[in-house]
Design a protein around this motif. Structure first.
Motif, PDB file in Angstrom:
ATOM      1  N   TRP A  81       0.822  -1.208   0.000  1.00  0.00           N
ATOM      2  CA  TRP A  81       0.000   0.000   0.000  1.00  0.00           C
ATOM      3  C   TRP A  81       0.857   1.260   0.000  1.00  0.00           C
ATOM      4  O   TRP A  81       0.501   2.272  -0.576  1.00  0.00           O
ATOM      5  N   ARG A  82       2.031   1.187   0.622  1.00  0.00           N
ATOM      6  CA  ARG A  82       2.917   2.352   0.617  1.00  0.00           C
ATOM      7  C   ARG A  82       3.371   2.666  -0.809  1.00  0.00           C
ATOM      8  O   ARG A  82       3.451   3.827  -1.212  1.00  0.00           O
ATOM      9  N   GLU A  85       0.402   4.071  -2.769  1.00  0.00           N
ATOM     10  CA  GLU A  85       0.078   5.466  -2.458  1.00  0.00           C
ATOM     11  C   GLU A  85       0.901   6.430  -3.291  1.00  0.00           C
ATOM     12  O   GLU A  85       0.466   7.557  -3.546  1.00  0.00           O
ATOM     13  N   ALA A 110      -0.074  -0.485   5.517  1.00  0.00           N
ATOM     14  CA  ALA A 110       0.970  -0.079   4.572  1.00  0.00           C
ATOM     15  C   ALA A 110       1.675  -1.266   3.929  1.00  0.00           C
ATOM     16  O   ALA A 110       2.140  -1.176   2.795  1.00  0.00           O
ATOM     17  N   ARG A 178      -0.279  15.587   5.726  1.00  0.00           N
ATOM     18  CA  ARG A 178      -0.242  14.118   5.783  1.00  0.00           C
ATOM     19  C   ARG A 178      -1.206  13.601   6.854  1.00  0.00           C
ATOM     20  O   ARG A 178      -0.819  12.934   7.802  1.00  0.00           O
ATOM     21  N   ARG A 180      -3.549  11.341   6.816  1.00  0.00           N
ATOM     22  CA  ARG A 180      -3.707   9.894   6.961  1.00  0.00           C
ATOM     23  C   ARG A 180      -2.520   9.296   7.711  1.00  0.00           C
ATOM     24  O   ARG A 180      -2.678   8.515   8.645  1.00  0.00           O
ATOM     25  N   GLY A 181      -1.317   9.670   7.344  1.00  0.00           N
ATOM     26  CA  GLY A 181      -0.141   9.081   7.982  1.00  0.00           C
ATOM     27  C   GLY A 181       0.039   9.505   9.427  1.00  0.00           C
ATOM     28  O   GLY A 181       0.425   8.704  10.277  1.00  0.00           O
ATOM     29  N   ARG A 182      -0.227  10.774   9.730  1.00  0.00           N
ATOM     30  CA  ARG A 182       0.021  11.289  11.079  1.00  0.00           C
ATOM     31  C   ARG A 182      -1.130  11.036  12.032  1.00  0.00           C
ATOM     32  O   ARG A 182      -0.920  10.732  13.212  1.00  0.00           O
ATOM     33  N   GLY A 184      -4.315   9.346  11.051  1.00  0.00           N
ATOM     34  CA  GLY A 184      -5.217   8.249  10.727  1.00  0.00           C
ATOM     35  C   GLY A 184      -6.585   8.693  10.267  1.00  0.00           C
ATOM     36  O   GLY A 184      -7.559   7.955  10.429  1.00  0.00           O
ATOM     37  N   ASN A 186      -8.992  10.956   7.111  1.00  0.00           N
ATOM     38  CA  ASN A 186      -9.065  11.539   5.775  1.00  0.00           C
ATOM     39  C   ASN A 186      -9.889  12.815   5.840  1.00  0.00           C
ATOM     40  O   ASN A 186     -10.857  12.904   6.609  1.00  0.00           O
TER      41      ASN A 186
END
Length: 438
Positions: A81-82, A85, A110, A178, A180-182, A184, A186
């Motif tokens: 998934w990483r 993305e 990920a 970021r 989603r990454g930081r 979780g 959207n």
């Protein structure tokens, strides 16, 4: 402002205002203001801005949520998934969730590779959706019923939040956060002044009052909103796990107010001890305490308090008062009281209300001394005026906070705020002269 005024009165008179000394004047002004807003004032706001956008108005979910299937020929197959993305990031779409064999995969793992027949639930505009599907060789699949159910099924949901003054996201672009990454979550949509943003979200720069529609796992949404410095407008979650904890927290706060009201402990100390008790009982964390401190205001007050003291000690305040009232023109004390109230309200419209109280308190006292009037009346006028800033969205953080959800424009504050401030002057001046005779 009230605490500052009370403390200043203690410096000049040896005894500060007590807890409920503000109540007769403040209560009357509050009642008059509420009646004005409820019976007449709300009609001064244009009808198209009398209701804020709902979740459904914020983003047309049925038009912007789609399912796409990953065929064997897609470039996404076999990628983690990483890695996926990186390809997806080239397009203006947001992948909300991933479905495999009819079950939604928790989060967006990920390291779990994309397989053929995986279904991606994405948020995108029609044009962006077409480009995304074409570029990666995906296939749009149909859904039955409302597509909004795709993003609120199971343990995921939606939350509206408003960007508060001083939020960490203020002035920053969506693409740099970021989310989603930081955190979780959207970002599915943004509304500014009651109008949904339909442009590119990644280039959108946040302002105070913007309403965000966030999507994520239910147990992470509240923390994410807090970390972003925003305030929830819906789907609020309470920190207290039990009724007993809530009762204890309320009891601590009530005890702090009671001890301050009875004069057993200075109110700032009583409230500080209450905050310490909240931490010791683990109702709030040290991090939450730190995040809740309005540091820009602390710095502002640290700068303005010496300025206020310098104005008094150097004679600047007395010089200003003398230039106004030393021209030989007689002025009634009640007229001077009204003037101090109006000047304080005007200054508070463009400056922080606590800083306004710091500046105007010594000036009000000097005006009273110049006229041989009661300083308490003028201090009370400063206290009322510092907290009644309704002409601009920057007059108080509450003004800025409601601008986005209400869809208000700058002129709306003048339209409603000017008659409201005139009413406050008309009500406060006679009440002050009755309760605190000149």
């Amino acid at each position: 402002p009230n605490i500052i005024i009370a403390a200043y009165r203690g410096q000049i008179a040896g005894e500060p205002f007590r807890m409920f000394d503000f109540s007769p004047v403040g209560g009357t002004v509050a009642v008059a203001g509420v009646l004005f807003l409820a019976l007449f004032g709300w009609r001064l706001i244009p009808s198209q801005r009398r209701a804020r956008a709902t979740v459904e108005d914020l983003i047309e979910i049925d038009d912007y949520i789609a399912e796409v299937r990953v065929p064997k020929s897609s470039d996404l197959v076999g990628r983690t998934w990483r890695e996926a993305e990186e390809l997806i990031g080239e397009h203006e779409v947001i992948v909300v969730s991933r479905v495999r064999r009819g079950k939604r995969l928790p989060g967006l793992p990920a390291r779990v590779p994309v397989k053929a027949s995986d279904i991606l639930v994405i948020e995108a505009g029609p044009e962006e959706l077409d480009k995304f599907v074409t570029a990666l060789g995906l296939k749009v699949v149909g859904t039955e019923g409302s597509k909004s159910s795709l993003i609120t099924a199971g343990d995921v949901g939606l939350m509206e939040a408003v960007v508060a003054p001083g939020a960490s996201v203020e002035g920053r672009m969506v693409g740099n956060l970021r989310l989603r990454g930081r955190y979780g979550v959207n970002l599915l949509g943004v509304s500014r002044q009651g109008k949904a943003h339909r442009g590119r979200l990644r280039a959108f720069r946040f302002r105070v009052g913007d309403v965000l529609l966030l999507h994520g796992e239910n147990d992470r949404l509240a923390d994410a909103v807090s970390a972003l410095g925003c305030l929830p407008l819906s789907e609020r979650s309470l920190r207290f796990g039990t009724n007993r904890s809530a009762a204890v927290a309320l009891a601590i706060f009530a005890a702090a107010i009671a001890t301050g009201a009875m004069g057993l402990v200075a109110l700032p100390i009583a409230l500080g001890l209450a905050a310490v008790a909240m931490v010791l009982l683990t109702f709030v964390s040290l991090r939450e305490i730190y995040d809740s401190v309005d540091w820009p205001i602390i710095v502002l007050l640290a700068s303005m308090i010496p300025i206020g003291g310098a104005m008094e000690s150097t004679g600047t305040a007395e010089l200003l008062v003398g230039s106004l009232f030393g021209t030989g023109t007689a002025i009634a004390p009640w007229m001077a009281l009204a003037l101090v109230l109006i000047v304080t309200m005007t200054l508070s419209d463009v400056l922080n209300n606590a800083a306004t109280a710091v500046i105007m308190a010594p000036i009000g006292v000097i005006v009273a001394q110049h006229l041989g009037a009661n300083p308490d009346a003028f201090l009370m006028a400063v206290a009322v005026g510092a907290s009644c800033a309704f002409l601009t969205p920057i007059g108080h953080q509450n003004n800025a906070l409601v601008m986005g959800p209400g869809g208000y424009e700058f002129g709306d504050y003048w339209r409603l705020g000017l008659p409201l401030e005139i009413l406050i002057v008309a009500v406060a001046v006679p009440m002050i002269t009755v309760v605190w005779p000149l």
